[in-house]
Design a protein around this motif. Structure first.
Motif, mmCIF file in Angstrom:
data_model
loop_
_atom_site.group_PDB
_atom_site.id
_atom_site.type_symbol
_atom_site.label_atom_id
_atom_site.label_comp_id
_atom_site.label_asym_id
_atom_site.label_seq_id
_atom_site.Cartn_x
_atom_site.Cartn_y
_atom_site.Cartn_z
ATOM 1 N N PRO A 11 0.965 -1.703 -0.064
ATOM 2 C CA PRO A 11 -0.322 -0.476 0.219
ATOM 3 C C PRO A 11 1.236 1.185 0.254
ATOM 4 O O PRO A 11 2.028 1.129 0.404
ATOM 5 C CB PRO A 11 -0.641 -0.565 1.106
ATOM 6 C CG PRO A 11 -0.564 -1.730 1.391
ATOM 7 C CD PRO A 11 0.334 -2.137 1.502
ATOM 8 N N GLY A 12 0.000 2.197 -0.496
ATOM 9 C CA GLY A 12 1.133 3.531 -0.935
ATOM 10 C C GLY A 12 2.602 3.744 -1.696
ATOM 11 O O GLY A 12 3.051 5.011 -2.049
ATOM 12 N N THR A 13 2.093 2.546 -2.648
ATOM 13 C CA THR A 13 3.816 2.308 -3.364
ATOM 14 C C THR A 13 2.598 2.140 -4.943
ATOM 15 O O THR A 13 2.413 1.503 -5.277
ATOM 16 C CB THR A 13 4.356 1.496 -3.494
ATOM 17 O OG1 THR A 13 4.567 0.294 -2.973
ATOM 18 C CG2 THR A 13 5.909 2.417 -1.982
ATOM 19 N N MET A 14 3.255 2.364 -6.189
ATOM 20 C CA MET A 14 2.705 2.269 -7.030
ATOM 21 C C MET A 14 3.976 2.545 -8.619
ATOM 22 O O MET A 14 4.109 3.432 -8.152
ATOM 23 C CB MET A 14 0.980 2.876 -7.906
ATOM 24 C CG MET A 14 1.290 2.640 -9.560
ATOM 25 S SD MET A 14 -0.199 2.957 -9.758
ATOM 26 C CE MET A 14 -1.270 1.784 -8.974
ATOM 27 N N ASN A 15 4.072 1.449 -8.875
ATOM 28 C CA ASN A 15 5.481 1.749 -10.101
ATOM 29 C C ASN A 15 6.097 2.156 -9.761
ATOM 30 O O ASN A 15 7.596 1.715 -10.286
ATOM 31 C CB ASN A 15 4.735 2.518 -10.835
ATOM 32 C CG ASN A 15 3.427 2.589 -12.022
ATOM 33 O OD1 ASN A 15 3.037 1.313 -11.623
ATOM 34 N ND2 ASN A 15 3.236 3.457 -12.120
ATOM 35 N N ASN A 18 6.966 6.037 -4.298
ATOM 36 C CA ASN A 18 6.152 6.218 -3.209
ATOM 37 C C ASN A 18 4.909 7.158 -3.597
ATOM 38 O O ASN A 18 5.503 8.468 -3.636
ATOM 39 C CB ASN A 18 7.123 6.206 -1.512
ATOM 40 C CG ASN A 18 5.900 6.930 -0.784
ATOM 41 O OD1 ASN A 18 5.157 7.429 -0.551
ATOM 42 N ND2 ASN A 18 7.390 6.983 0.221
ATOM 43 N N THR A 19 3.799 6.846 -3.017
ATOM 44 C CA THR A 19 2.718 7.838 -4.219
ATOM 45 C C THR A 19 2.197 8.679 -2.786
ATOM 46 O O THR A 19 2.081 9.971 -3.056
ATOM 47 C CB THR A 19 1.893 6.888 -4.522
ATOM 48 O OG1 THR A 19 1.280 5.488 -3.844
ATOM 49 C CG2 THR A 19 1.436 6.150 -6.114
ATOM 50 N N ALA A 20 2.075 7.986 -1.685
ATOM 51 C CA ALA A 20 1.835 9.019 -0.743
ATOM 52 C C ALA A 20 3.069 10.539 -0.501
ATOM 53 O O ALA A 20 2.347 10.769 -0.251
ATOM 54 C CB ALA A 20 2.217 8.797 -0.058
ATOM 55 N N ALA A 21 3.896 9.196 -0.206
ATOM 56 C CA ALA A 21 4.894 10.953 -0.561
ATOM 57 C C ALA A 21 5.022 12.291 -1.693
ATOM 58 O O ALA A 21 5.527 13.491 -1.259
ATOM 59 C CB ALA A 21 6.380 10.403 -0.109
ATOM 60 N N LEU A 22 4.785 11.280 -2.995
ATOM 61 C CA LEU A 22 4.656 11.740 -3.964
ATOM 62 C C LEU A 22 3.262 13.018 -4.370
ATOM 63 O O LEU A 22 3.592 14.595 -4.109
ATOM 64 C CB LEU A 22 4.626 11.183 -5.451
ATOM 65 C CG LEU A 22 4.535 12.011 -6.649
ATOM 66 C CD1 LEU A 22 5.812 12.932 -6.513
ATOM 67 C CD2 LEU A 22 4.172 11.233 -8.024
ATOM 68 N N SER A 23 2.368 12.414 -3.190
ATOM 69 C CA SER A 23 0.778 13.229 -3.324
ATOM 70 C C SER A 23 1.799 14.720 -2.512
ATOM 71 O O SER A 23 0.988 15.390 -2.238
ATOM 72 C CB SER A 23 -0.567 12.538 -2.147
ATOM 73 O OG SER A 23 -0.173 11.556 -3.672
#
Length: 190
Positions: A11-15, A18-23
Motif C-alpha cells: 500500500p502507498g506505492t505504485m510503479n 511512494n505515491t503517498a510521499a509524492l502526493s
C-alpha cells in the motif's frame, strides 16, 4: 486502476514510487512554489584526446543542498575509433540519448503512479542521427547536432498509448531537447 503491480508493492506505492510521499510533495509545492526550484550541477575535466570526466555531486532543491559530503558520481565520455577515439566510454551524444530515454522512462513511471495508472513494464530503444559535415564545418546547411531523435517505448499497462505518450513527454529532459533551452557559455583563461 490502483493495484499492487507484479513487483509485489505494498500500500502507498505504485510503479515503485511512494505515491503517498509524492502526493504530499505536490500538495506542499502548491502552497510553497519556491521549494519546487532545483539546480543540478556538474563539473567536467578533459583527460586528453577523446576522454573527459564529469563529476556530478551536490544539487539544490526543496529548500536544501543535497549530497553534501558524498563522493557523488563520475561519468566518462569518449569517442569510438571511427571518430579517432579509444572507445573507452560512451560519447556525449550517447549520454544524451541515455539521459533522454532514462528521464522519459522515470517520468512515465512517476506520472502514471501519481494518476493511479499501473505500469507493469517499460522498455525502449532510442536513436539519433548526425551528419558530421556540420560538426566538421564542411556545410553550413547541416546541423552540428542530431537532425532527429527517435524514441520507441513499449509499455505494459491498461492505459492507452496516447495517455502514456502524453505522460512520457512531461519529461524535463524531453522538454530541454525538444524545445531547446538557452545555453550561456563563458570561457576564461587559466
Amino acid at each position: 486502476m490502483i493495484a499492487p503491480n507484479s513487483l509485489g508493492e505494498g500500500p502507498g506505492t505504485m510503479n515503485g514510487v511512494n505515491t503517498a510521499a509524492l502526493s504530499e510533495m505536490i500538495a506542499t509545492i502548491k502552497t510553497n512554489p519556491e521549494i519546487a526550484r532545483f539546480e543540478f550541477r556538474a563539473r567536467n575535466e578533459w583527460l586528453g584526446g577523446d576522454s573527459n570526466r564529469t563529476t556530478i555531486k551536490e544539487f539544490s532543491g526543496g529548500g536544501a543542498i543535497h549530497r553534501q559530503g558524498s563522493a557523488g558520481f563520475e561519468a566518462l565520455s569518449g569517442e569510438h575509433q571511427v571518430l579517432f577515439g579509444q572507445d573507452k566510454a560512451p560519447n556525449p551524444i550517447e549520454w544524451l540519448l541515455h539521459s533522454l530515454v532514462g528521464c522519459m522512462t522515470t517520468t512515465l513511471a512517476y506520472q502514471s503512479a501519481s494518476r493511479g495508472i499501473l505500469i507493469e513494464a517499460i522498455d525502449s530503444t532510442i536513436a539519433g542521427n548526425i551528419d558530421l559535415r556540420g560538426f566538421l564545418g564542411l556545410s553550413d546547411k547541416v546541423r552540428t547536432g542530431c537532425s532527429n531523435i527517435r524514441v520507441n517505448m513499449r509499455v505494459k499497462s491498461d492505459a492507452s498509448p496516447i495517455v502514456l505518450k502524453s505522460l512520457a513527454k512531461l519529461s524535463p529532459v524531453f522538454d530541454v531537447v525538444a524545445r531547446s533551452v538557452p545555453v550561456d557559455v563563458t570561457i576564461a583563461s587559466y
